[in-house]
Design a protein around this motif. Structure first.
Motif, PDB file in Angstrom:
ATOM      1  N   PHE A  62       0.835  -1.194   0.000  1.00  0.00           N
ATOM      2  CA  PHE A  62       0.000   0.000   0.000  1.00  0.00           C
ATOM      3  C   PHE A  62       0.868   1.240   0.000  1.00  0.00           C
ATOM      4  CE2 PHE A  62       0.827  -1.203   4.353  1.00  0.00           C
ATOM      5  CZ  PHE A  62       1.084  -0.014   5.012  1.00  0.00           C
ATOM      6  N   ILE A  63       0.246   2.361  -0.295  1.00  0.00           N
ATOM      7  CA  ILE A  63       0.921   3.656  -0.242  1.00  0.00           C
ATOM      8  C   ILE A  63       0.465   4.340   1.040  1.00  0.00           C
ATOM      9  CG2 ILE A  63       1.295   5.871  -1.403  1.00  0.00           C
ATOM     10  CD1 ILE A  63       2.341   3.436  -2.970  1.00  0.00           C
ATOM     11  N   ASN A  64       1.423   4.673   1.907  1.00  0.00           N
ATOM     12  CA  ASN A  64       1.042   5.273   3.187  1.00  0.00           C
ATOM     13  C   ASN A  64       0.677   6.750   3.027  1.00  0.00           C
ATOM     14  OD1 ASN A  64       3.463   6.720   3.156  1.00  0.00           O
ATOM     15  ND2 ASN A  64       4.397   5.566   4.827  1.00  0.00           N
ATOM     16  N   GLU A  65       0.312   7.363   4.123  1.00  0.00           N
ATOM     17  CA  GLU A  65      -0.154   8.748   4.107  1.00  0.00           C
ATOM     18  C   GLU A  65       0.929   9.734   3.675  1.00  0.00           C
ATOM     19  OE1 GLU A  65       1.045   7.530   8.253  1.00  0.00           O
ATOM     20  OE2 GLU A  65      -0.147   6.661   6.663  1.00  0.00           O
ATOM     21  N   LYS A  66       2.191   9.312   3.674  1.00  0.00           N
ATOM     22  CA  LYS A  66       3.289  10.173   3.235  1.00  0.00           C
ATOM     23  C   LYS A  66       3.683   9.901   1.785  1.00  0.00           C
ATOM     24  CE  LYS A  66       5.183  10.576   7.880  1.00  0.00           C
ATOM     25  NZ  LYS A  66       6.317  10.296   8.755  1.00  0.00           N
ATOM     26  N   GLY A  67       2.959   8.974   1.127  1.00  0.00           N
ATOM     27  CA  GLY A  67       3.235   8.670  -0.274  1.00  0.00           C
ATOM     28  C   GLY A  67       4.281   7.593  -0.488  1.00  0.00           C
ATOM     29  N   SER A  68       4.689   6.909   0.572  1.00  0.00           N
ATOM     30  CA  SER A  68       5.703   5.861   0.450  1.00  0.00           C
ATOM     31  C   SER A  68       5.048   4.488   0.314  1.00  0.00           C
ATOM     32  CB  SER A  68       6.598   5.824   1.690  1.00  0.00           C
ATOM     33  OG  SER A  68       7.276   7.042   1.838  1.00  0.00           O
ATOM     34  N   SER A  92      -5.102  -4.610  11.119  1.00  0.00           N
ATOM     35  CA  SER A  92      -3.922  -4.862  11.937  1.00  0.00           C
ATOM     36  C   SER A  92      -2.661  -4.874  11.081  1.00  0.00           C
ATOM     37  CB  SER A  92      -4.080  -6.196  12.668  1.00  0.00           C
ATOM     38  OG  SER A  92      -2.893  -6.524  13.346  1.00  0.00           O
ATOM     39  N   LEU A  93      -2.757  -5.462   9.915  1.00  0.00           N
ATOM     40  CA  LEU A  93      -1.607  -5.534   9.016  1.00  0.00           C
ATOM     41  C   LEU A  93      -1.216  -4.147   8.502  1.00  0.00           C
ATOM     42  CD1 LEU A  93       0.281  -7.693   8.018  1.00  0.00           C
ATOM     43  CD2 LEU A  93      -1.323  -8.193   6.173  1.00  0.00           C
ATOM     44  N   LEU A  94      -2.201  -3.306   8.255  1.00  0.00           N
ATOM     45  CA  LEU A  94      -1.899  -1.915   7.870  1.00  0.00           C
ATOM     46  C   LEU A  94      -1.131  -1.216   8.986  1.00  0.00           C
ATOM     47  CD1 LEU A  94      -5.243  -0.961   6.118  1.00  0.00           C
ATOM     48  CD2 LEU A  94      -2.964  -0.903   5.059  1.00  0.00           C
ATOM     49  N   ARG A  95      -1.571  -1.385  10.212  1.00  0.00           N
ATOM     50  CA  ARG A  95      -0.864  -0.767  11.347  1.00  0.00           C
ATOM     51  C   ARG A  95       0.535  -1.355  11.487  1.00  0.00           C
ATOM     52  NH1 ARG A  95      -3.729   3.527  11.059  1.00  0.00           N
ATOM     53  NH2 ARG A  95      -5.736   3.496  12.115  1.00  0.00           N
ATOM     54  N   LYS A  96       0.644  -2.668  11.327  1.00  0.00           N
ATOM     55  CA  LYS A  96       1.959  -3.312  11.384  1.00  0.00           C
ATOM     56  C   LYS A  96       2.884  -2.718  10.326  1.00  0.00           C
ATOM     57  CE  LYS A  96       4.298  -7.756  10.773  1.00  0.00           C
ATOM     58  NZ  LYS A  96       4.157  -9.149  10.356  1.00  0.00           N
ATOM     59  N   GLY A  97       2.331  -2.413   9.157  1.00  0.00           N
ATOM     60  CA  GLY A  97       3.101  -1.828   8.066  1.00  0.00           C
ATOM     61  C   GLY A  97       3.369  -0.343   8.218  1.00  0.00           C
ATOM     62  N   GLY A  98       2.876   0.254   9.296  1.00  0.00           N
ATOM     63  CA  GLY A  98       3.186   1.655   9.582  1.00  0.00           C
ATOM     64  C   GLY A  98       2.148   2.656   9.135  1.00  0.00           C
ATOM     65  N   TYR A  99       0.963   2.205   8.720  1.00  0.00           N
ATOM     66  CA  TYR A  99      -0.079   3.135   8.294  1.00  0.00           C
ATOM     67  C   TYR A  99      -0.719   3.764   9.527  1.00  0.00           C
ATOM     68  CZ  TYR A  99      -3.941   5.029   5.582  1.00  0.00           C
ATOM     69  OH  TYR A  99      -4.854   5.869   4.982  1.00  0.00           O
ATOM     70  N   LYS A 100      -0.684   5.092   9.609  1.00  0.00           N
ATOM     71  CA  LYS A 100      -1.152   5.785  10.823  1.00  0.00           C
ATOM     72  C   LYS A 100      -2.462   6.549  10.639  1.00  0.00           C
ATOM     73  CE  LYS A 100       3.508   6.289  12.760  1.00  0.00           C
ATOM     74  NZ  LYS A 100       3.821   4.970  12.392  1.00  0.00           N
ATOM     75  N   ALA A 101      -2.868   6.759   9.409  1.00  0.00           N
ATOM     76  CA  ALA A 101      -4.093   7.519   9.134  1.00  0.00           C
ATOM     77  C   ALA A 101      -5.326   6.654   9.423  1.00  0.00           C
ATOM     78  CB  ALA A 101      -4.099   7.980   7.676  1.00  0.00           C
ATOM     79  N   GLU A 106     -12.615   2.635   1.514  1.00  0.00           N
ATOM     80  CA  GLU A 106     -12.017   3.074   0.254  1.00  0.00           C
ATOM     81  C   GLU A 106     -10.514   2.801   0.245  1.00  0.00           C
ATOM     82  OE1 GLU A 106     -12.902   3.830  -3.358  1.00  0.00           O
ATOM     83  OE2 GLU A 106     -14.437   3.906  -1.813  1.00  0.00           O
ATOM     84  N   PHE A 107      -9.845   3.053   1.376  1.00  0.00           N
ATOM     85  CA  PHE A 107      -8.412   2.797   1.434  1.00  0.00           C
ATOM     86  C   PHE A 107      -8.130   1.294   1.336  1.00  0.00           C
ATOM     87  CE2 PHE A 107      -4.297   2.044   3.379  1.00  0.00           C
ATOM     88  CZ  PHE A 107      -3.515   2.878   2.586  1.00  0.00           C
ATOM     89  N   ARG A 108      -8.922   0.485   2.027  1.00  0.00           N
ATOM     90  CA  ARG A 108      -8.727  -0.966   1.952  1.00  0.00           C
ATOM     91  C   ARG A 108      -8.795  -1.447   0.503  1.00  0.00           C
ATOM     92  NH1 ARG A 108     -12.774  -0.976   6.158  1.00  0.00           N
ATOM     93  NH2 ARG A 108     -11.735  -0.955   8.185  1.00  0.00           N
ATOM     94  N   LYS A 109      -9.691  -0.846  -0.277  1.00  0.00           N
ATOM     95  CA  LYS A 109      -9.844  -1.250  -1.682  1.00  0.00           C
ATOM     96  C   LYS A 109      -8.606  -0.921  -2.519  1.00  0.00           C
ATOM     97  CE  LYS A 109     -14.862  -0.865  -1.750  1.00  0.00           C
ATOM     98  NZ  LYS A 109     -16.026  -0.105  -2.252  1.00  0.00           N
ATOM     99  N   SER A 110      -7.763  -0.020  -2.045  1.00  0.00           N
ATOM    100  CA  SER A 110      -6.561   0.360  -2.802  1.00  0.00           C
ATOM    101  C   SER A 110      -5.372  -0.568  -2.541  1.00  0.00           C
ATOM    102  CB  SER A 110      -6.153   1.798  -2.459  1.00  0.00           C
ATOM    103  OG  SER A 110      -5.586   1.863  -1.155  1.00  0.00           O
ATOM    104  N   ILE A 111      -5.518  -1.465  -1.576  1.00  0.00           N
ATOM    105  CA  ILE A 111      -4.436  -2.377  -1.196  1.00  0.00           C
ATOM    106  C   ILE A 111      -4.221  -3.416  -2.287  1.00  0.00           C
ATOM    107  CG2 ILE A 111      -3.828  -4.250   0.406  1.00  0.00           C
ATOM    108  CD1 ILE A 111      -5.470  -2.715   2.536  1.00  0.00           C
ATOM    109  N   LYS A 112      -2.966  -3.710  -2.568  1.00  0.00           N
ATOM    110  CA  LYS A 112      -2.622  -4.850  -3.425  1.00  0.00           C
ATOM    111  C   LYS A 112      -2.344  -6.013  -2.478  1.00  0.00           C
ATOM    112  CE  LYS A 112       0.521  -6.772  -6.749  1.00  0.00           C
ATOM    113  NZ  LYS A 112       1.907  -7.097  -6.850  1.00  0.00           N
TER     114      LYS A 112
END
Length: 151
Positions: A62-68, A92-101, A106-112
């Motif tokens: 995924f692309i985090n809130e900072k564009g990384s 939980s996996l998004l948080r593990k990956g550092g996503y803070k927003a 809609e965001f979940r749908k953008s995940i590969k």
């Protein structure tokens, strides 16, 4: 990475250098077991819900809130052991990956998402010792340990 070298390196790193946990002590050895999960059957998922709890491990990108670009993974047993459904696991996996927003549908749908399976083997310390002693006593090289297939 060569499988044998990789297992040795990651075993020592996990046991002695993972800053999340204190290093193992000699007194703990009799109570320890070692598990290795070999990951197989990687498949691109159709969407973030195209996997089954307890059957598939998942790797998200995924692309985090900072564009990384960020990634994170859970082995197949993690969601089941935690009692999570698919959404709880993804979050939980998004948080593990550092996503803070805030996490939105809609965001979940953008995940590969890539799903996979694993073959997990476990050896207890007593099994390891018995095999090691047998080989030393008989003057032969160490064979692979007697694996106890768990999944």
């Amino acid at each position: 990475m060569n499988l044998h070298s990789g297992l040795r390196e990651y075993t020592l790193t996990s046991a002695l250098k993972d800053s999340r946990f204190p290093a193992m002590t000699r007194d703990e050895l009799p109570r320890l077991s070692c598990s290795v999960s070999l990951l197989t059957n990687f498949e691109d998922a159709g969407d973030f819900l195209d996997w089954e709890v307890g059957v598939h491990g998942i790797r998200i990108e995924f692309i985090n809130e900072k564009g990384s670009k960020r990634t994170a993974t859970y082995l197949p047993e993690v969601a089941k052991e935690q009692g999570w459904d698919q959404i709880q696991t993804i979050d939980s996996l998004l948080r593990k990956g550092g996503y803070k927003a805030p996490i939105t549908c809609e965001f979940r749908k953008s995940i590969k998402l890539t799903r996979y399976r694993s073959e997990k083997v476990t050896v207890g310390y007593s099994e390891y010792l018995a095999t090691h002693q047998h080989c030393l006593h008989n003057g032969i090289g160490l064979p692979p340990p007697p694996y106890n297939h768990c999944s």
